[in-house]
Design a protein around this motif. Structure first.
Motif, PDB file in Angstrom:
ATOM      1  N   MET A 149       0.934  -1.049   0.073  1.00 26.88           N
ATOM      2  CA  MET A 149      -0.041  -0.081  -0.140  1.00 26.88           C
ATOM      3  C   MET A 149       0.856   1.186  -0.003  1.00 26.88           C
ATOM      4  O   MET A 149       1.773   1.392   0.842  1.00 26.88           O
ATOM      5  CB  MET A 149      -0.826  -0.003   1.221  1.00 26.88           C
ATOM      6  CG  MET A 149      -1.980   1.136   1.209  1.00 26.88           C
ATOM      7  SD  MET A 149      -2.754   1.378   2.702  1.00 26.88           S
ATOM      8  CE  MET A 149      -2.946  -0.129   3.520  1.00 26.88           C
ATOM      9  N   THR A 150       0.609   2.141  -0.843  1.00 23.06           N
ATOM     10  CA  THR A 150       1.235   3.472  -0.821  1.00 23.06           C
ATOM     11  C   THR A 150       0.277   4.624  -0.229  1.00 23.06           C
ATOM     12  O   THR A 150      -0.446   4.711  -0.657  1.00 23.06           O
ATOM     13  CB  THR A 150       1.748   3.888  -2.283  1.00 23.06           C
ATOM     14  OG1 THR A 150       2.231   2.834  -2.776  1.00 23.06           O
ATOM     15  CG2 THR A 150       2.592   4.956  -2.309  1.00 23.06           C
TER      16      THR A 150
ATOM     17  N   VAL B 275       0.587   8.461   0.844  1.00 17.57           N
ATOM     18  CA  VAL B 275       1.218   9.754   0.395  1.00 17.57           C
ATOM     19  C   VAL B 275       0.665  10.650   1.461  1.00 17.57           C
ATOM     20  O   VAL B 275      -0.587  10.999   1.247  1.00 17.57           O
ATOM     21  CB  VAL B 275       1.163  10.021  -0.885  1.00 17.57           C
ATOM     22  CG1 VAL B 275       1.975  11.310  -1.216  1.00 17.57           C
ATOM     23  CG2 VAL B 275       1.588   8.836  -1.829  1.00 17.57           C
ATOM     24  N   ASN B 276       1.231  11.038   2.424  1.00 20.15           N
ATOM     25  CA  ASN B 276       0.969  12.399   3.008  1.00 20.15           C
ATOM     26  C   ASN B 276      -0.283  12.091   3.826  1.00 20.15           C
ATOM     27  O   ASN B 276      -1.257  13.299   3.795  1.00 20.15           O
ATOM     28  CB  ASN B 276       0.982  13.549   2.245  1.00 20.15           C
ATOM     29  CG  ASN B 276       0.943  14.811   3.149  1.00 20.15           C
ATOM     30  OD1 ASN B 276       1.123  14.873   4.245  1.00 20.15           O
ATOM     31  ND2 ASN B 276       0.689  15.913   2.321  1.00 20.15           N
ATOM     32  N   ILE B 277      -0.810  11.139   4.122  1.00 28.18           N
ATOM     33  CA  ILE B 277      -2.129  10.987   4.998  1.00 28.18           C
ATOM     34  C   ILE B 277      -1.756  11.241   6.462  1.00 28.18           C
ATOM     35  O   ILE B 277      -0.577  10.494   6.762  1.00 28.18           O
ATOM     36  CB  ILE B 277      -2.776   9.613   4.888  1.00 28.18           C
ATOM     37  CG1 ILE B 277      -3.216   9.496   3.402  1.00 28.18           C
ATOM     38  CG2 ILE B 277      -3.956   9.499   5.556  1.00 28.18           C
ATOM     39  CD1 ILE B 277      -4.091   8.374   3.060  1.00 28.18           C
TER      40      ILE B 277
ATOM     41  N   LEU C 209      -8.750   1.997   4.838  1.00 28.00           N
ATOM     42  CA  LEU C 209      -9.043   2.193   3.586  1.00 28.00           C
ATOM     43  C   LEU C 209      -8.886   1.067   2.884  1.00 28.00           C
ATOM     44  O   LEU C 209      -8.034   0.274   2.655  1.00 28.00           O
ATOM     45  CB  LEU C 209      -8.009   3.094   2.902  1.00 28.00           C
ATOM     46  CG  LEU C 209      -7.889   4.580   3.595  1.00 28.00           C
ATOM     47  CD1 LEU C 209      -6.729   5.398   3.340  1.00 28.00           C
ATOM     48  CD2 LEU C 209      -9.270   5.445   3.554  1.00 28.00           C
TER      49      LEU C 209
END
Ligand SMILES: Cc1cc2nc3c(=O)[nH]c(=O)nc-3n(C[C@H](O)[C@H](O)[C@H](O)COP(=O)(O)OP(=O)(O)OC[C@H]3O[C@@H](n4cnc5c(N)ncnc54)[C@H](O)[C@@H]3O)c2cc1C
Ligand code: SF4
Ligand code: SF4
Ligand code: FES
Lengths: 286, 345
Positions: free
Chosen positions: A1-2, A4-6, A14
């Protein structure tokens, strides 16, 4: 899973409805100039669990994703089959893949044929062209559970004898005493001894019991127009006429909007519908 | 949750403090049009503004969005991408908050679309009530979206030289807690707010002959209306209307291969039902080829299909599509003409 900036403290779990499961190509049979039958197995060893009439989204990574009907019956073990006509990017890329290579699968998706409502009744299956692909799943399932169904009639029409798919199976179906199987082609070719004419011509010598018959048809839009007229003329009610539609699809889950017919989504509400559900919809083109 | 009252200058100061460390997006005027973009100073904010060119829903549903990354360097690998930036959006109009509600329903409730959910969760919406109508194109009151009924974290109503602030969520409460000089609202403030709201009611007229709950029937009765042909001849199929619409959510999906040729990504992109290829299939058939059918589909989707499917109107009456249509196709006129005003060729 990538991710980004969560924010780190996000409590959301998710999930991506677009994440495919890897599946291995275990068999590949060229059926025709443009059609290939692929046998696939999910890499995690699970069964696909499809109902006849459902479809999957197939990914060739780097090329794209496209919807295809599952052509094999759930009664036949853990591998499943897709019969795919080469028409464009994804379908051509599939042909280039070798045995043992992996593709991505999402599904099974959509609403399949109402198999349970068909048990105990006469079944009249009408296939036009590639329509045999999803119907093969239904036919195989019915034949594997033959005692559950009353009379079984199958009509299959193609443009030319060359285009007939699944020839070995057609021969076996033809040899069976417990089903009525008929083939026709629009155009005859040298050596063709069968019926010539559109699939509707096979109706002429058919006795259909309107009280107890479930007609199921899959084919090109022009076929629906004529065949629906004919089964209605037999006295079969609109809500017992079953058909499966093809539309452009980009998500398969009711988001992207591509498959819409008026207010309904073919990917979720279908691809299998009753004629009663569609007849008032202008965009169904029936 | 207790409502607050702030002066305009106190709010401006608080916003600037917030913007020093966070992405704060607000309506800004650029080249004669107002759009949401990142701001640092309160002075950048547009004062009076029509609905922005693109709706703020673009932050939850960007024009291009990565869904998956994959590689086949060492056997096939695929992973989902959840991308989100924490953004405080200031000045969201009620119509656009209703649009957020609709998108939430489709992408969060009907589907668990983690790509949308991640972005949406990272947004904080500071709404701004509309006290006077924007221009001749909006019809929010008829669509039931003039009143901000939810979707906001904070909701501001202008009162004299200050704002009445309603708190919608825990996130909003936490945010207002960081604002200076936000005093608790008292009876007098609430009374003033009520008066403001009453005054507003009389300012906004119903521009549709019907309210939104009657539109499904009107549209169903208009299947064969001549109007669709008239509109089909007029419409350019440019897709501007669907691009600016806060409730349009159709998309296309494409793969891109990276330069290493061993990896790539799958992305979705805004798409438009007004384009001919939208409903084309492998056999070459397009199921909505004639332009009149495409225009008809758009208005039915807005006024009828979403209502029938999800129980909420698919249009929030913001008027963006009418403002940006080169040939002047306006939903107010369309809906009213279907209702019975004469159709002129
Ligand atoms: C529910 C369903 C079941 C299907 N089952 C089968 C099946 O069993 N066997 C089979 O061979 N085909 C099936 N199809 C059709 C198949 O999905 C398309 O042929 C395929 O998407 C073409 O992909 P491509 O990338 O090779 O073509 P592209 O390169 O994308 O395009 C080639 C042509 O196909 C059209 N097209 C593009 N995307 C789609 C799409 N998603 N659906 C339909 N047309 C499209 C384009 O307009 C173009 O004319 C099915 C379609 C649906 C909706
Ligand atoms: S903006 Fe106007 S011209 Fe362009 S597609 Fe929409 S209705 Fe047609
Ligand atoms: S259809 Fe037009 S008025 Fe309605 S929400 Fe979309 S852009 Fe706004
Ligand atoms: S395929 Fe996307 S909504 Fe049906």
């Amino acid at each position: 899973m990538t991710v980004v900036n969560i924010q780190a403290d996000t409590k959301l779990h998710l999930e991506s409805p677009f994440l495919p499961a890897p599946a291995e190509i275990v068999r590949k049979d060229r059926l025709n100039d443009t059609e290939t039958l692929y046998q696939l197995r999910l890499a995690d060893g699970t069964e696909l669990g499809q109902l006849p009439g459902q479809f999957v989204e197939v990914s060739v990574f780097g090329i794209g994703e496209a919807p295809f009907s599952v052509s094999s019956s759930p009664t036949r073990g853990d591998a499943f089959e897709l019969c795919i006509r080469r028409v464009g990017d994804v379908t051509s890329a599939l042909e280039r893949l070798a045995l043992g290579e992996h593709i991505g699968i999402r599904g099974p998706l959509g609403r399949g044929f109402p198999l349970e409502q068909m048990r105990g009744r006469n079944v009249l299956i009408i296939a036009g062209g590639l329509g045999i692909v999803p119907l093969r799943s239904l036919i195989t399932n019915i034949l594997d559970e033959r005692e559950d169904f009353s009379n079984v009639t199958i009509l299959y029409g193609c443009k030319t004898p060359k285009e007939l798919l699944f020839r070995d199976e057609l021969n076996r179906w033809q040899a069976r005493e417990d089903i009525d199987f008929r083939i026709t082609t629009d155009i005859a070719e040298p050596g063709w001894k069968g019926n010539v004419g559109p699939v509707t011509t096979l109706f002429r010598r058919l006795a259909v019991d309107p009280r107890n018959t479930v007609p199921v048809m899959v084919g090109p839009p022009v076929m629906f127009k004529h065949v629906v007229k004919q089964v209605l003329a037999c006295g079969i009610p609109e809500d017992r006429i079953i058909l499966s539609l093809e539309r452009r699809m980009k998500c398969g889950i009711g988001e992207c909007g591509h498959c819409q017919i008026n207010g309904i989504y073919v990917c979720q509400d279908g691809p299998v519908f009753t004629y009663a559900e569609l007849k008032r919809l202008e965009e169904a083109m029936l | 949750m207790v409502d607050r009252v702030m002066t305009k200058s106190a709010l401006a100061e608080s916003l600037e403090q917030l913007a020093a460390t966070l992405h704060v997006a607000a309506p800004v005027e650029e080249g004669g049009r107002v759009m949401f973009r990142r701001v640092r100073y309160a002075a950048e904010l547009a004062n009076h503004y029509l609905p922005t060119m693109l709706p703020p829903t673009k932050y939850a549903r960007p024009p291009h969005e990565e869904l998956l990354r994959f590689s086949w360097a060492e056997g096939p690998r695929v992973e989902p991408v959840f991308e989100a930036e924490e953004i405080v959006i200031f000045g969201v109009r009620p119509c656009d908050m209703h649009a957020f509600d609709l998108l939430d329903q489709i992408f969060s409730e009907e589907n668990s679309d983690g790509h949308y959910q991640a972005r949406r969760e990272a947004l904080t919406l500071i709404g701004m009530e509309c006290l006077e109508p924007c221009d001749e194109h909006s019809f929010c009151r008829s669509m039931g979206s003039l009143e901000a009924t939810g979707g906001f974290d904070l909701l501001l109503s202008e009162m004299g030289d200050g704002y009445y602030v309603r708190v919608g969520t825990a996130k909003g409460r936490a945010l207002i807690g960081t604002f200076q000089d936000a005093r608790e609202a008292v009876y007098e403030d609430r009374k003033r707010l009520r008066k403001t709201c009453l005054r507003r009611e009389s300012q906004f007229e119903h521009r549709l002959e019907d309210t939104y709950d009657e539109l499904p029937r009107v549209l169903a009765d208009s299947e064969d209306s001549l109007l669709w042909d008239v509109l089909g001849e007029k419409c350019l199929s440019c897709g501007a209307c669907t691009n600016v619409c806060p409730t349009c959510f159709c998309f296309d999906v494409h793969d891109d291969v990276n330069l290493d040729l061993k990896s790539g990504r799958r992305r979705r992109h805004w798409d438009s039902c007004q384009l001919e290829e939208f409903a084309m299939v492998g056999t070459g058939e397009s199921f909505r080829q004639p332009r009149n059918l495409r225009v008809k589909h758009r208005f039915n989707h807005k006024g009828r299909y979403l209502m029938e499917r999800y129980g909420v109107p698919g249009c929030v009456g913001c008027g963006r599509c009418a403002r940006d249509c080169l040939v002047g196709i306006s939903p107010i006129e369309v809906f009213n003409q279907l209702k019975g005003q004469p159709v002129e060729r």
